[in-house]
Design a protein around this motif. Sequence first.
Motif, PDB file in Angstrom:
ATOM      1  N   GLU A 255      15.823  -2.251  18.418  1.00 31.99           N
ATOM      2  CA  GLU A 255      15.390  -0.917  17.932  1.00 31.99           C
ATOM      3  C   GLU A 255      16.371  -0.373  16.902  1.00 31.99           C
ATOM      4  OE1 GLU A 255      12.722   1.251  21.348  1.00 31.99           O
ATOM      5  OE2 GLU A 255      14.888   1.241  21.662  1.00 31.99           O
ATOM      6  N   ARG A 256      17.663  -0.586  17.158  1.00 36.86           N
ATOM      7  CA  ARG A 256      18.674  -0.065  16.236  1.00 36.86           C
ATOM      8  C   ARG A 256      18.565  -0.750  14.869  1.00 36.86           C
ATOM      9  NH1 ARG A 256      22.885  -0.992  19.169  1.00 36.86           N
ATOM     10  NH2 ARG A 256      24.055  -2.481  17.918  1.00 36.86           N
ATOM     11  N   ILE A 257      18.369  -2.074  14.874  1.00 37.93           N
ATOM     12  CA  ILE A 257      18.242  -2.810  13.604  1.00 37.93           C
ATOM     13  C   ILE A 257      17.006  -2.333  12.840  1.00 37.93           C
ATOM     14  CG2 ILE A 257      17.820  -5.094  12.581  1.00 37.93           C
ATOM     15  CD1 ILE A 257      19.498  -6.270  14.929  1.00 37.93           C
ATOM     16  N   LEU A 258      15.895  -2.113  13.562  1.00 41.19           N
ATOM     17  CA  LEU A 258      14.664  -1.634  12.929  1.00 41.19           C
ATOM     18  C   LEU A 258      14.856  -0.242  12.333  1.00 41.19           C
ATOM     19  CD1 LEU A 258      12.111  -2.853  15.622  1.00 41.19           C
ATOM     20  CD2 LEU A 258      12.050  -3.512  13.198  1.00 41.19           C
ATOM     21  N   LYS A 259      15.627   0.576  13.018  1.00 45.25           N
ATOM     22  CA  LYS A 259      15.803   1.968  12.573  1.00 45.25           C
ATOM     23  C   LYS A 259      16.796   2.063  11.420  1.00 45.25           C
ATOM     24  CE  LYS A 259      17.091   6.454  14.483  1.00 45.25           C
ATOM     25  NZ  LYS A 259      18.339   6.806  15.156  1.00 45.25           N
TER      26      LYS A 259
ATOM     27  N   HIS B 108      20.025  -1.994   7.988  1.00 45.43           N
ATOM     28  CA  HIS B 108      21.214  -2.409   7.226  1.00 45.43           C
ATOM     29  C   HIS B 108      20.987  -3.747   6.538  1.00 45.43           C
ATOM     30  CE1 HIS B 108      23.514   0.937   8.492  1.00 45.43           C
ATOM     31  NE2 HIS B 108      23.679   0.556   9.750  1.00 45.43           N
ATOM     32  N   ILE B 109      20.027  -4.515   7.033  1.00 46.93           N
ATOM     33  CA  ILE B 109      19.695  -5.789   6.395  1.00 46.93           C
ATOM     34  C   ILE B 109      18.244  -5.740   5.938  1.00 46.93           C
ATOM     35  CG2 ILE B 109      21.357  -7.205   7.676  1.00 46.93           C
ATOM     36  CD1 ILE B 109      18.937  -8.046   9.490  1.00 46.93           C
ATOM     37  N   GLU B 110      17.932  -6.595   4.973  1.00 47.74           N
ATOM     38  CA  GLU B 110      16.549  -6.663   4.498  1.00 47.74           C
ATOM     39  C   GLU B 110      15.728  -7.426   5.543  1.00 47.74           C
ATOM     40  OE1 GLU B 110      14.207  -8.430   0.659  1.00 47.74           O
ATOM     41  OE2 GLU B 110      16.278  -7.733   0.363  1.00 47.74           O
ATOM     42  N   LEU B 111      14.641  -6.824   5.992  1.00 49.23           N
ATOM     43  CA  LEU B 111      13.804  -7.444   7.014  1.00 49.23           C
ATOM     44  C   LEU B 111      12.480  -7.900   6.392  1.00 49.23           C
ATOM     45  CD1 LEU B 111      14.266  -4.891   9.960  1.00 49.23           C
ATOM     46  CD2 LEU B 111      15.396  -7.110   9.703  1.00 49.23           C
ATOM     47  N   SER B 112      12.160  -9.183   6.567  1.00 43.40           N
ATOM     48  CA  SER B 112      10.859  -9.683   6.126  1.00 43.40           C
ATOM     49  C   SER B 112       9.799  -9.185   7.116  1.00 43.40           C
ATOM     50  CB  SER B 112      10.860 -11.211   6.095  1.00 43.40           C
ATOM     51  OG  SER B 112      10.912 -11.718   7.424  1.00 43.40           O
ATOM     52  N   GLN B 113       8.537  -9.384   6.759  1.00 41.90           N
ATOM     53  CA  GLN B 113       7.455  -9.002   7.691  1.00 41.90           C
ATOM     54  C   GLN B 113       7.609  -9.708   9.027  1.00 41.90           C
ATOM     55  OE1 GLN B 113       3.890  -9.821   5.223  1.00 41.90           O
ATOM     56  NE2 GLN B 113       3.133  -7.859   5.956  1.00 41.90           N
ATOM     57  N   ARG B 114       7.999 -10.987   8.952  1.00 38.69           N
ATOM     58  CA  ARG B 114       8.137 -11.777  10.177  1.00 38.69           C
ATOM     59  C   ARG B 114       9.341 -11.307  11.005  1.00 38.69           C
ATOM     60  NH1 ARG B 114       5.235 -16.212  11.660  1.00 38.69           N
ATOM     61  NH2 ARG B 114       6.246 -17.630  13.112  1.00 38.69           N
ATOM     62  N   ASP B 115      10.448 -10.953  10.329  1.00 34.43           N
ATOM     63  CA  ASP B 115      11.613 -10.385  11.034  1.00 34.43           C
ATOM     64  C   ASP B 115      11.190  -9.137  11.813  1.00 34.43           C
ATOM     65  OD1 ASP B 115      13.341 -12.250   9.878  1.00 34.43           O
ATOM     66  OD2 ASP B 115      13.914 -10.916   8.236  1.00 34.43           O
ATOM     67  N   THR B 116      10.477  -8.248  11.116  1.00 31.46           N
ATOM     68  CA  THR B 116      10.043  -6.986  11.736  1.00 31.46           C
ATOM     69  C   THR B 116       9.120  -7.261  12.915  1.00 31.46           C
ATOM     70  OG1 THR B 116      10.212  -5.900   9.582  1.00 31.46           O
ATOM     71  CG2 THR B 116       8.920  -4.755  11.262  1.00 31.46           C
ATOM     72  N   LEU B 117       8.183  -8.189  12.737  1.00 30.86           N
ATOM     73  CA  LEU B 117       7.264  -8.564  13.813  1.00 30.86           C
ATOM     74  C   LEU B 117       8.047  -9.052  15.039  1.00 30.86           C
ATOM     75  CD1 LEU B 117       4.376  -9.261  14.898  1.00 30.86           C
ATOM     76  CD2 LEU B 117       4.649 -11.500  13.811  1.00 30.86           C
ATOM     77  N   ALA B 118       9.057  -9.895  14.817  1.00 31.26           N
ATOM     78  CA  ALA B 118       9.843 -10.450  15.930  1.00 31.26           C
ATOM     79  C   ALA B 118      10.580  -9.351  16.682  1.00 31.26           C
ATOM     80  CB  ALA B 118      10.828 -11.494  15.405  1.00 31.26           C
ATOM     81  N   LEU B 119      11.255  -8.462  15.945  1.00 34.98           N
ATOM     82  CA  LEU B 119      12.030  -7.394  16.586  1.00 34.98           C
ATOM     83  C   LEU B 119      11.109  -6.424  17.334  1.00 34.98           C
ATOM     84  CD1 LEU B 119      14.545  -6.748  13.672  1.00 34.98           C
ATOM     85  CD2 LEU B 119      15.111  -7.791  15.876  1.00 34.98           C
TER      86      LEU B 119
END
Length: 335
Positions: free
Chosen positions: A295-299, A302-313
């Motif tokens: 949740e903290r990374i999503l909020k 600090h790093i660029e998140l791909s669609q798949r990164d976001t889906l995983a988190l």
Amino acid sequence: SMHGADWLSEWRRFCRACSPEVFDRYFMLSIPPGDIGAAEMRSILSSASNKESFTAEVLRLSKERRPDNTTRLRAFWERMEDFTKDIPRENFLPILEAIFDVGDQVVDADNDVGMFDFGDDTRMGRIVYQTIKRLPTQAERAELLFAAMSHGRAVHRIVSEVAVLGQEHGKFGERSELKPEPERIVGSDELAKLERLALARIHAAVDEDRLHRAPDFWRILVCWAQWENEDGPAGFVKTLIESDRGFTDFVLTLLNEGRSWGMTDRVAKSRWTVSVKTAVQFSRLTEEALADRAERILKERHIELSQRDTLALETLVRDVRDPVDDFGRPRRRRE
């Protein structure tokens, strides 16, 4: 018809007009777009007397797309199964060296189409199996595999191969109806030697900071724990997840697409899950701590998140906070 399914392979090899795949070529006098014709097939296989030239062909085919967006390499592996019985013995080593060196980088998710698709990793596994089975003794097969894997960088392909050999010996839960030892691909002494080699390739990938870039690297962690102990993979994950990027890569490897096909569905319905149990096992963090971090990374982003990164988190957070069963129905919270 008196012909069984095995005949299809023979028909394809000899380009008989009655083969479904070859029929169009005869009567349209053309090869379907992106397909591999017999002349090109022979040309590629003739390059297999040399590891570098065969590797170059594999990499070329992995970059060329067919109209359905699958790679031409997928078509090549499928056709190659018809030719493994004709490959001269001196070409076995160059072919397997190429697979165990670049196999990981040519796995392509777009090549999985349909409910019964096995994926690139299984396609390569079939080529390896058919090749080594042509050698008459366990010692010769193990010697070929050891030579082919010794300097390979495709750590997932190497580990997968050794794990499959181990299943024949009752490892990874496969204990029912084992074949007698002389009928297995390799003997138990040779298996132990190959497991030590696979561990050495894992450690090399860790030292070169590329283990987490291997496809499905969580499977490597499971094998590493089985062959050595859990401290190695847990220590690796502890270091990896110190950074937000490493934590995201770890969650990403545990993302799994469950596909279900209804009677009237033209395409599969996807339901994504993250293996929370495996995340806890190797991170040695609690479910709540894992979800909080995601949740903290999503909020904070600090790093660029791909669609798949976001889906995983997001899937990890959901699977911890609001777990559901395989049918999407709410489940009681895990104890």
